[in-house]
Structures are given as C-alpha cells and as structure tokens.
Write an enzyme that holds these catalytic residues in place. Structure first.
Site, PDB file in Angstrom:
ATOM      1  N   HIS A 236      -7.609   7.140  -5.196  1.00  0.00           N
ATOM      2  CA  HIS A 236      -7.406   6.959  -3.749  1.00  0.00           C
ATOM      3  C   HIS A 236      -6.255   5.992  -3.496  1.00  0.00           C
ATOM      4  O   HIS A 236      -5.326   6.301  -2.736  1.00  0.00           O
ATOM      5  CB  HIS A 236      -8.711   6.430  -3.142  1.00  0.00           C
ATOM      6  CG  HIS A 236      -8.638   6.180  -1.672  1.00  0.00           C
ATOM      7  ND1 HIS A 236      -9.186   7.030  -0.744  1.00  0.00           N
ATOM      8  CD2 HIS A 236      -8.082   5.159  -0.945  1.00  0.00           C
ATOM      9  CE1 HIS A 236      -8.974   6.561   0.475  1.00  0.00           C
ATOM     10  NE2 HIS A 236      -8.309   5.420   0.374  1.00  0.00           N
ATOM     11  N   GLU A 237      -6.298   4.828  -4.135  1.00  0.00           N
ATOM     12  CA  GLU A 237      -5.260   3.819  -3.920  1.00  0.00           C
ATOM     13  C   GLU A 237      -3.942   4.229  -4.572  1.00  0.00           C
ATOM     14  O   GLU A 237      -2.865   3.861  -4.089  1.00  0.00           O
ATOM     15  CB  GLU A 237      -5.724   2.461  -4.468  1.00  0.00           C
ATOM     16  CG  GLU A 237      -6.992   1.925  -3.809  1.00  0.00           C
ATOM     17  CD  GLU A 237      -6.829   1.761  -2.307  1.00  0.00           C
ATOM     18  OE1 GLU A 237      -5.701   1.493  -1.841  1.00  0.00           O
ATOM     19  OE2 GLU A 237      -7.840   1.899  -1.586  1.00  0.00           O
TER      20      GLU A 237
ATOM     21  N   HIS B 126      -2.103   6.147  -1.993  1.00  0.00           N
ATOM     22  CA  HIS B 126      -1.449   5.270  -1.012  1.00  0.00           C
ATOM     23  C   HIS B 126      -0.174   4.664  -1.596  1.00  0.00           C
ATOM     24  O   HIS B 126       0.859   4.598  -0.912  1.00  0.00           O
ATOM     25  CB  HIS B 126      -2.396   4.140  -0.612  1.00  0.00           C
ATOM     26  CG  HIS B 126      -3.521   4.568   0.281  1.00  0.00           C
ATOM     27  ND1 HIS B 126      -3.335   5.377   1.373  1.00  0.00           N
ATOM     28  CD2 HIS B 126      -4.855   4.272   0.249  1.00  0.00           C
ATOM     29  CE1 HIS B 126      -4.496   5.573   1.984  1.00  0.00           C
ATOM     30  NE2 HIS B 126      -5.437   4.915   1.315  1.00  0.00           N
TER      31      HIS B 126
END
Length: 504
Positions: A144-145, A148
């Site tokens: 997920h990160e 980003h």
C-alpha cells in the site's frame, strides 16, 4: 480465560518495553542508547515500536522510472478504481449499518451474519493464525505504502522516508511525503498519489485469488490432488489419534460408504454421517450366532440399549437387527471391528447381493444376512475410516471429533521429504490476503478522517468543483462535511460490530 491472560501478557510486555526505554534514557547509557536508536531508525512509545529509514528512497526512484509510460496508465487506472470503490464502500457501510440495527431487535437465531466484522485475536481469530494475520497485514501495508511512494516520485513529490511499525499486535507501514511538494501539485496528480495505496491492495487481492485458484496446477510437480484427504495434523490423546487411530500422513479414501478425494469430501462425509440415521453393517446369520455373547438386554440411564458385559469386554458392541420389517428387534453382542467390516446398509434388503444370496443357502436362518445397527445414542456413530492401512480405523464417538481433532489437506506429496502442511499454509495465506487486503482497500477509500479516503475526497472536490466553488475554503468545507459523515458512518459500523462480537 485464555483471552484475558493473553491481554494481560500484552499489557505486561508493552509496559516492560516502555519502562525499559524510559529507564535507559534516564541512565548513564542514555547517549549510547539515543545514538543506537538514531543509527537504526528505531523509536519506542507506549504500545508501539517504529522503524524509519531514508535508505530506500533510491530504490523508490528506480522503481518509479521503470516502464514510465505504462506506470502512468497504471496509476490512472487506480484513480478510476478508487472512484468506484468509494461509492461501493459507502453503499456497503450503509447496508451493513441497517443490517446491524435490525439485528439488535431480532432474536439470536434470526440474526443475519454481518459482512464487516472486526478481527480480534482470541475472539474470532485463533491464536495459531496470528502469524498469517500479522504477515498479511504487513505485506498489504508495505505494498500500500509502496504504491504511494512510487506514485509520489512520478508526480515530482519528494519522499522523505519509509517506515514499519507494530502497534500492540497490529503491524503496518507508512511513507513520509514532503507536504510542501504535495501542496504544489495539481488535483489530478494528488489523486494518482492518494489512490495508489488502495489500488495496490486491490491488485494484491486479485493476485492472491489467482494463486488460490491455480494452486493445484502450480504445485502439480510436487503434490497431487483428487485421490484422498491427507492427514496433516492431529490433536493428541483423543479418540482420533493413537496406535489404532489416524496417523500423520495417512491417506483417507472413505468413511463407511462415502468416498473421499479431497478436504471438501472429508467435511461433506462427516456432515452426511451427522445428519443421517445410524448406518448398519451387513452380517451373515451364522456369524451372528457364532460370535454373539449377549447377556440380559437393558437400557442405560441415557436410554441406550446395552446387551454386552462391559466389565469383561471393551472390544464388543451391542447391535440390533430385525428378521423382517414387521418382526421385533433382536440384539446381539458382537466384536465391533469384525462386524463393522461388512458392507454398509440401511435395511436387510441392502445386504441381498449375489454373494449374500449364496450365503443364505448355507445358513439355517430365514434370510441368511441381516443389517445390524449399533445400539448408540443420537450423537454417537460407529464409523469405518479407510486410511490406507489395514485394518481401517474404527471410530466410535461424535463425528465432530473427527472434524475438530484431525486436520486434512487435499494435497498428497509426491516425495517423502515434502512437508505435509505446505499447501495448506499457502492456501491459508492466500485467503488471509484476499480478506484483509480487500478490507483495507474497502475501508481506506471511505471518506473518513485520517484515512486515504479523506485526501482522495479533498482532491476530488478540488478537481470537480473548482469552477463551481472557486473559493478554496468553500471546497474545504464541502470535503470536511462529507468526511464527517463518512467518519460517523464508519464509526457506527465499528461500534455495532464490536457490540455484536463482544456483548451479544
């Protein structure tokens, strides 16, 4: 009791970690300790340990520059997914909230199962699955990160660093973006950055689903399927284990007359035995006469017919049978293993095979072969389990014991050195990825305070309402109002789910 002990141990552990951190910082070793924390990127707070580093920034830059043209389309697809997922998550939360409120007024047996349920170790998550749970959360959080970080670099936003944390027992990850750079990019660029996390969670769900479906084919060189249910785990000192029970690695192919070729067959056979009347076993008349050691027939305190001398024999069991449908019941005390080796039946006519007709001409009894039923209570069954060894296992007890005390797999190792549990471990891990990464994707996109949905909504309002509301404060007010409603909606769902899980 176990849950309370585990919670107490967690409090003691984190209390000790926090106290040790304070003591060292106040001691003569404080400078060394601070240098160690600064050098390693570690930090300790109450109930939490963090690791932070800027050493991965170059790796993020290299990843962001790989296949640049395709990555733009990739992260743009993530924006469209977030649009759909945000609407779907709101609809899902509204429906779940309505369902939860209705369940409060219904009787326990009339309540429907909730879609979103908080995961609480020791309550609805077995402690032996904590490794799956923690590994799944960590992997989903890192990807997920990572989404980003790569999207931010592509949109010319500096990444200051990346970190991993553990809060009590919940692991996770975070990425530190430059706020100044983030404020300077357009709303479209912000959307690609903010939506990348939930998009990667969704892609992880798809990958895990494909792996789960293709698992039999991927493991085909090492494991075969469709032949038996392989025993991979046993609870010791139970009716299922022991020298005459099931052993690790046994290949279970049948329960009475129910064939077993997979784990699903194993479960269906147990359910079938549970929900059908007692099954009998065919036995010839001369065998009944020869081995019968019945004493006076009587009923126990539980209403079970007993005709064996339980003080002298542990291998015999009382069986009942009829000469015809209209005749009265007869009882015989016979060796359980020998009797259960006959064909499974439900009436005398089931035993009238050509071979049994031949036996009937040799016997003086009217019909020659009878269907004998074990005299047991409604919850107890006599089950013959074919496990690839002679003689087959003879199980006497509640069939649920087979389900709970023996763990089986559909995968049969082709080589002896292969672990029995590996396919089951991979399948379980994929299932956790699907459920937890999917839940992160759905919940993170909700327009709620402190979640990705809050920033996605803010960028979306700027993009769509920029001309209608040229004043930035007006757009921020709209985004804040919708985020407040989303926060209340999500909070109400969590509160109802916790109430249902703990108090009801």
């Amino acid at each position: 009791m176990i849950q309370l002990s585990a919670v107490a141990l967690l409090f003691l552990f984190w209390g000790a970690v926090y106290a040790a951190d304070i003591l060292i910082l106040s001691s003569s070793y404080s400078r060394r300790y601070e240098r160690f924390l600064h050098h390693t990127g570690l930090s300790v707070s109450l109930g939490q340990v963090r690791w932070y580093t800027a050493g991965l920034n170059r790796t993020f830059v290299r990843l962001a520059s790989w296949q640049s043209h395709w990555q733009r389309a990739w992260f743009s697809a993530g924006v469209w997914f977030a649009y759909v997922a945000m609407v779907g998550s709101i609809v899902l939360l509204v429906g779940t909230l309505v369902q939860g409120v209705r369940n409060l007024t219904r009787a326990p047996e009339e309540r429907t199962q909730q879609i979103l349920v908080p995961v609480m170790p020791g309550v609805n998550l077995p402690w032996n699955h904590m490794v799956y749970f923690a590994a799944t959360l960590l992997l989903a959080g890192v990807l997920h990160e990572l989404g980003h970080a790569i999207a931010a670099i592509r949109e010319q936003v500096r990444v200051n660093g990346f970190g991993i944390f553990c809060f009590v027992i919940y692991p996770g990850a975070f990425v530190d973006l430059s706020t100044e750079h983030l404020d300077s990019v357009s709303a479209k660029q912000k959307l690609r950055i903010f939506c990348a996390g939930v998009w990667h969670n969704f892609v992880l769900v798809l990958l895990a689903l494909v792996l789960l479906v293709c698992m039999p084919f991927l493991l085909l060189p090492l494991y075969s399927t469709g032949q038996a249910a392989v025993v991979t785990g046993l609870v010791e000192d139970t009716a299922v284990s022991g020298p005459r029970g099931i052993l690790l690695g046994d290949h279970v192919t049948r329960m009475d007359d129910c064939p077993i070729r997979s784990k699903e067959d194993w479960e269906q056979c147990i359910l079938g035995i549970l929900h059908t009347p007692h099954r009998g076993f065919c036995q010839s008349a001369d065998q009944i006469e020869h081995f019968n050691t019945a004493v006076k027939v009587h009923k126990t305190a539980h209403g079970v017919v007993e005709c064996c001398n339980t003080n002298t024999s542990l291998s015999e069991l009382c069986f009942s049978y009829r000469h015809s449908n209209l005749s009265s019941q007869n009882h015989a005390c016979l060796p359980a293993r020998r009797t259960a080796s006959g064909a499974v039946c439900r009436t005398n006519s089931d035993c009238l095979t050509p071979g049994h007709h031949k036996l009937s001409r040799l016997n003086p009894w009217p019909h020659g072969v009878y269907c004998l039923f074990p005299a047991l209570d409604n919850n107890t069954r006599l089950v013959r389990v074919s496990q690839g060894r002679d003689p087959p296992m003879l199980f006497l007890g509640n069939p649920w014991e087979l389900y709970y005390h023996a763990k089986v797999s559909s995968y049969m190792p082709r080589f002896n050195f292969l672990p029995l549990e590996l396919p089951e471990v991979l399948e379980t891990f994929c299932k956790y990825l699907i459920s937890l990464s999917g839940a992160l994707a759905v919940l993170n996109v909700v327009p709620c305070h402190a979640l990705d949905g809050q920033w996605i909504l803010s960028a979306l309002v700027d993009l769509q309402l920029g001309k209608l509301l040229p004043n930035r404060r007006d757009r921020d007010a709209v985004a804040a109002l919708v985020s407040l409603l989303g926060t209340v909606l999500l909070g109400a769902n969590i509160a109802l789910a916790l109430w249902s899980l703990i108090f009801r």
